[in-house]
Design a protein around this motif. Structure first.
Motif, mmCIF file in Angstrom:
data_model
loop_
_atom_site.group_PDB
_atom_site.id
_atom_site.type_symbol
_atom_site.label_atom_id
_atom_site.label_comp_id
_atom_site.label_asym_id
_atom_site.label_seq_id
_atom_site.Cartn_x
_atom_site.Cartn_y
_atom_site.Cartn_z
ATOM 1 N N ALA A 175 0.885 -1.170 0.000
ATOM 2 C CA ALA A 175 0.000 0.000 0.000
ATOM 3 C C ALA A 175 0.916 1.212 0.000
ATOM 4 C CB ALA A 175 -0.860 0.002 1.261
ATOM 5 N N VAL A 176 0.848 1.998 -1.061
ATOM 6 C CA VAL A 176 1.773 3.131 -1.196
ATOM 7 C C VAL A 176 0.971 4.432 -1.228
ATOM 8 C CG1 VAL A 176 3.551 4.194 -2.647
ATOM 9 C CG2 VAL A 176 3.361 1.695 -2.543
ATOM 10 N N VAL A 177 1.399 5.387 -0.429
ATOM 11 C CA VAL A 177 0.716 6.696 -0.425
ATOM 12 C C VAL A 177 1.766 7.792 -0.618
ATOM 13 C CG1 VAL A 177 -0.615 8.353 0.938
ATOM 14 C CG2 VAL A 177 -1.178 5.920 1.032
ATOM 15 N N TYR A 178 1.478 8.653 -1.579
ATOM 16 C CA TYR A 178 2.364 9.785 -1.869
ATOM 17 C C TYR A 178 1.703 11.077 -1.391
ATOM 18 C CZ TYR A 178 4.286 13.609 -4.700
ATOM 19 O OH TYR A 178 4.814 14.809 -5.106
ATOM 20 N N PRO A 179 2.176 11.650 -0.272
ATOM 21 C CA PRO A 179 1.673 12.966 0.147
ATOM 22 C C PRO A 179 2.326 14.024 -0.738
ATOM 23 C CG PRO A 179 2.971 11.893 1.901
ATOM 24 C CD PRO A 179 3.232 11.171 0.634
ATOM 25 N N GLU A 180 1.551 14.930 -1.257
ATOM 26 C CA GLU A 180 2.101 15.867 -2.246
ATOM 27 C C GLU A 180 2.931 16.975 -1.595
ATOM 28 O OE1 GLU A 180 -0.708 17.079 -5.204
ATOM 29 O OE2 GLU A 180 -1.217 15.010 -5.691
ATOM 30 N N VAL A 181 4.071 16.565 -1.064
ATOM 31 C CA VAL A 181 5.085 17.516 -0.593
ATOM 32 C C VAL A 181 6.390 17.086 -1.257
ATOM 33 C CG1 VAL A 181 3.993 18.038 1.621
ATOM 34 C CG2 VAL A 181 5.574 16.121 1.482
ATOM 35 N N ASP A 182 7.264 18.059 -1.533
ATOM 36 C CA ASP A 182 8.455 17.760 -2.319
ATOM 37 C C ASP A 182 9.633 17.380 -1.428
ATOM 38 O OD1 ASP A 182 9.640 17.455 -4.764
ATOM 39 O OD2 ASP A 182 10.401 19.511 -4.823
ATOM 40 N N VAL A 183 10.254 16.219 -1.683
ATOM 41 C CA VAL A 183 11.467 15.821 -0.960
ATOM 42 C C VAL A 183 12.478 15.318 -1.997
ATOM 43 C CG1 VAL A 183 12.478 14.289 0.769
ATOM 44 C CG2 VAL A 183 10.172 15.161 1.121
ATOM 45 N N PRO A 184 13.347 16.198 -2.511
ATOM 46 C CA PRO A 184 14.330 15.737 -3.503
ATOM 47 C C PRO A 184 15.284 14.706 -2.892
ATOM 48 C CG PRO A 184 14.229 18.140 -3.421
ATOM 49 C CD PRO A 184 13.460 17.631 -2.244
ATOM 50 N N THR A 185 15.560 13.627 -3.639
ATOM 51 C CA THR A 185 16.434 12.560 -3.133
ATOM 52 C C THR A 185 17.799 13.105 -2.723
ATOM 53 O OG1 THR A 185 15.319 10.920 -4.483
ATOM 54 C CG2 THR A 185 17.531 10.351 -3.755
ATOM 55 N N LYS A 186 18.312 14.051 -3.524
ATOM 56 C CA LYS A 186 19.643 14.595 -3.216
ATOM 57 C C LYS A 186 19.660 15.189 -1.804
ATOM 58 C CE LYS A 186 23.165 16.976 -5.833
ATOM 59 N NZ LYS A 186 23.475 17.595 -7.097
ATOM 60 N N ASP A 187 18.638 15.981 -1.479
ATOM 61 C CA ASP A 187 18.566 16.596 -0.141
ATOM 62 C C ASP A 187 18.372 15.529 0.928
ATOM 63 O OD1 ASP A 187 18.651 18.846 -1.640
ATOM 64 O OD2 ASP A 187 16.593 19.495 -1.241
ATOM 65 N N ALA A 188 17.499 14.554 0.629
ATOM 66 C CA ALA A 188 17.194 13.517 1.622
ATOM 67 C C ALA A 188 18.399 12.620 1.885
ATOM 68 C CB ALA A 188 15.994 12.679 1.157
ATOM 69 N N ARG A 189 19.327 12.554 0.926
ATOM 70 C CA ARG A 189 20.552 11.771 1.152
ATOM 71 C C ARG A 189 21.551 12.585 1.971
ATOM 72 N NH1 ARG A 189 20.914 7.092 -1.785
ATOM 73 N NH2 ARG A 189 23.134 6.886 -1.399
ATOM 74 N N GLN A 190 21.561 13.905 1.717
ATOM 75 C CA GLN A 190 22.563 14.737 2.399
ATOM 76 C C GLN A 190 22.275 14.887 3.883
ATOM 77 O OE1 GLN A 190 22.611 18.167 -0.150
ATOM 78 N NE2 GLN A 190 24.168 17.288 -1.490
ATOM 79 N N MET A 191 21.012 14.703 4.280
ATOM 80 C CA MET A 191 20.676 14.943 5.684
ATOM 81 C C MET A 191 20.997 13.750 6.596
ATOM 82 S SD MET A 191 16.518 14.812 5.453
ATOM 83 C CE MET A 191 16.225 15.302 7.149
ATOM 84 N N ILE A 192 21.380 12.615 6.003
ATOM 85 C CA ILE A 192 21.642 11.424 6.829
ATOM 86 C C ILE A 192 23.064 11.473 7.392
ATOM 87 C CG2 ILE A 192 21.737 8.905 6.801
ATOM 88 C CD1 ILE A 192 20.023 9.032 4.286
ATOM 89 N N ARG A 193 23.211 11.022 8.628
ATOM 90 C CA ARG A 193 24.545 10.948 9.219
ATOM 91 C C ARG A 193 25.402 9.958 8.429
ATOM 92 N NH1 ARG A 193 23.767 8.465 14.595
ATOM 93 N NH2 ARG A 193 21.837 7.820 13.633
ATOM 94 N N SER A 194 26.683 10.284 8.225
ATOM 95 C CA SER A 194 27.523 9.382 7.433
ATOM 96 C C SER A 194 28.254 8.363 8.313
ATOM 97 C CB SER A 194 28.525 10.185 6.608
ATOM 98 O OG SER A 194 29.304 10.975 7.470
ATOM 99 N N LYS A 195 28.203 8.546 9.631
ATOM 100 C CA LYS A 195 28.855 7.574 10.518
ATOM 101 C C LYS A 195 27.814 6.954 11.440
ATOM 102 C CE LYS A 195 33.435 9.463 10.361
ATOM 103 N NZ LYS A 195 34.374 10.437 10.846
#
Ligand code: HSE
Length: 311
Positions: A175-195
Motif C-alpha cells: 500500500a503506497v501513499v504519496y503525500p504531495e510535498v516535495d522531498v528531492p532525493t539529493k537533499d534527503a541523502r545529504q541529511m543522513i549521518r555518514s557515521k
C-alpha cells in the motif's frame, strides 16, 4: 531489427525500511513510458516529455534517460546512433517511488530491445546506475535493479556489483501513499549521518538479515518485526507530514510493517492481501486530507516482470 518501440517500466520501493541502498522491490503501478525511434541520423534527441510540469531537461546530456542510453551505445560500440526519445512521466518526480529510475530503465530496456537484446536486464543495471548518479549524485541500485529485474532484490555488494533476486510471499501487497510535498532525493541523502555507532549497526544488520530471512520463510511476523530502521528513518521522517501517526494508523489497520518509500515523501505498508492494503491507503489519504495535504495512492502486488513492451 525494429526501428521504433514503446516501453513501460515500473515504480519501485527502495530501502524497504531497514535496507538503505541495498533492498528494493518493484510495483505494478505507477510507472513511466518511453517511445524510442531509430532516426537514421546521428546522436540522441529528446523530442517530447509529458507529465513532468516542465521540470526535466530536454538536453540529452542532462537527462537521465538519454545519458544512460548514450552510455549503453558507447558500450556496444555504436556511440553515434541516431535515436529520438519521447518520455511520458506517469508518476510524480521527487516522490520516493523511483521516478527517475523508472524513466531510465524504460529507456535502457527500449534501446536494448532495438538492438536485439545484446545485454540481459541484469547487465543493464550499471548503465541505469549512471542515470541515478546524474539524478541525485550517487549511483545507487536499489531502485534501478528491481525496476529492471522485477521482484524483490538485494544489492549484496556495489563493488563488485552483486544483485540477488529474493523470493517473497505471493499474496503480499504494498500500500503506497504519496503525500504531495516535495522531498528531492539529493537533499534527503545529504541529511543522513555518514557515521554510525557499532551498536546501531548491529541492530540494523540484524533487521536486514531478519527481513531477508522472513521473505525466504514467508514468515509475515518476522518480516514485520524486521521492518525497523534506526539509522535513516528517524532523520528523514521529519520531512514527512505526521509520519508517526500514519505509521500507527497503518499498523493498527493490519500492516505487516510500514516505512518511507525510498527517500520519501511516499510511505508504504506491506500487507497480507489487497483488501488490507486498500483499507490502509484509504485511511492514510483521509488523514492527509484532514491535514489539507493532497495525496495519491497505489495498491500493488510485487511486480515480477520489470519493464515491458507496450503495443
Ligand atoms: N536508497 C535511496 C535513498 C533510494 O534512500 O536515498 C532513493 O529513492
Amino acid at each position: 531489427m525494429n526501428d521504433s518501440i514503446k516501453v513501460f517500466a515500473p515504480a519501485t520501493v527502495a530501502n524497504v525500511v531497514c535496507g538503505y541502498d541495498v533492498l528494493g522491490f518493484a510495483v505494478n503501478q505507477p510507472g513511466d513510458e518511453v517511445i524510442m525511434r531509430l532516426t537514421g541520423g546521428k546522436g540522441i534527441s529528446i523530442s517530447k516529455i509529458t507529465g513532468d510540469d516542465g521540470k526535466l531537461p530536454l538536453d540529452p546530456d542532462k537527462n537521465t534517460v538519454s545519458a544512460s542510453v548514450q552510455h549503453y551505445l558507447n558500450h556496444i560500440g555504436k556511440p553515434d546512433t541516431g535515436i529520438d526519445i519521447e518520455l511520458h512521466k506517469k508518476m510524480p518526480i521527487g516522490s520516493g517511488l523511483g521516478s527517475s529510475s523508472a524513466s531510465t530503465v524504460a529507456g535502457l530496456f527500449a534501446v536494448n530491445t532495438l538492438f536485439d537484446n545484446l545485454l540481459t536486464n541484469r547487465e543493464l543495471v550499471p548503465f541505469a546506475m549512471k542515470g541515478e548518479e546524474l539524478a541525485c549524485g550517487y549511483g545507487h541500485a536499489d531502485n534501478v535493479a528491481p525496476a529492471l529485474m522485477g521482484g524483490f532484490v538485494l544489492i549484496r555488494s556495489y563493488e563488485p556489483l552483486d544483485i540477488i533476486s529474493l523470493p517473497f510471499p505471493e499474496d503480499m501487497h504494498a500500500a503506497v501513499v504519496y503525500p504531495e510535498v516535495d522531498v528531492p532525493t539529493k537533499d534527503a541523502r545529504q541529511m543522513i549521518r555518514s557515521k554510525v555507532l557499532l551498536k546501531d549497526a548491529v541492530t540494523q544488520w540484524g533487521n536486514v538479515a531478519g527481513l531477508v530471512s522472513g521473505l525466504f520463510l514467508k514468515d509475515y511476523d518476522l518480516i514485520g518485526r524486521s521492518m525497523t530502521d534506526i539509522l535513516v528513518e528517524p532523520t528523514r521522517s521529519i520531512l514527512i507530514p505526521d509520519f508517526a501517526v500514519m505509521k500507527s494508523i497503518a499498523l493498527e489497520s493490519g500492516a505487516i510493517g510500514f516505512g518511507i518509500s525510498g527517500s520519501g515523501p511516499s510511505v508504504f505498508a506491506l500487507t497480507r492481501d489487497a483488501d488490507i492494503a486498500r483499507t490502509i491507503t484509504a485511511k492514510l489519504q483521509q488523514h492527509l486530507k484532514n491535514l489539507n495535504i493532497n495525496s495519491l495512492s497505489f495498491v500493488s502486488e510485487v511486480n515480477k516482470k520489470g519493464p515491458i513492451i507496450l503495443d
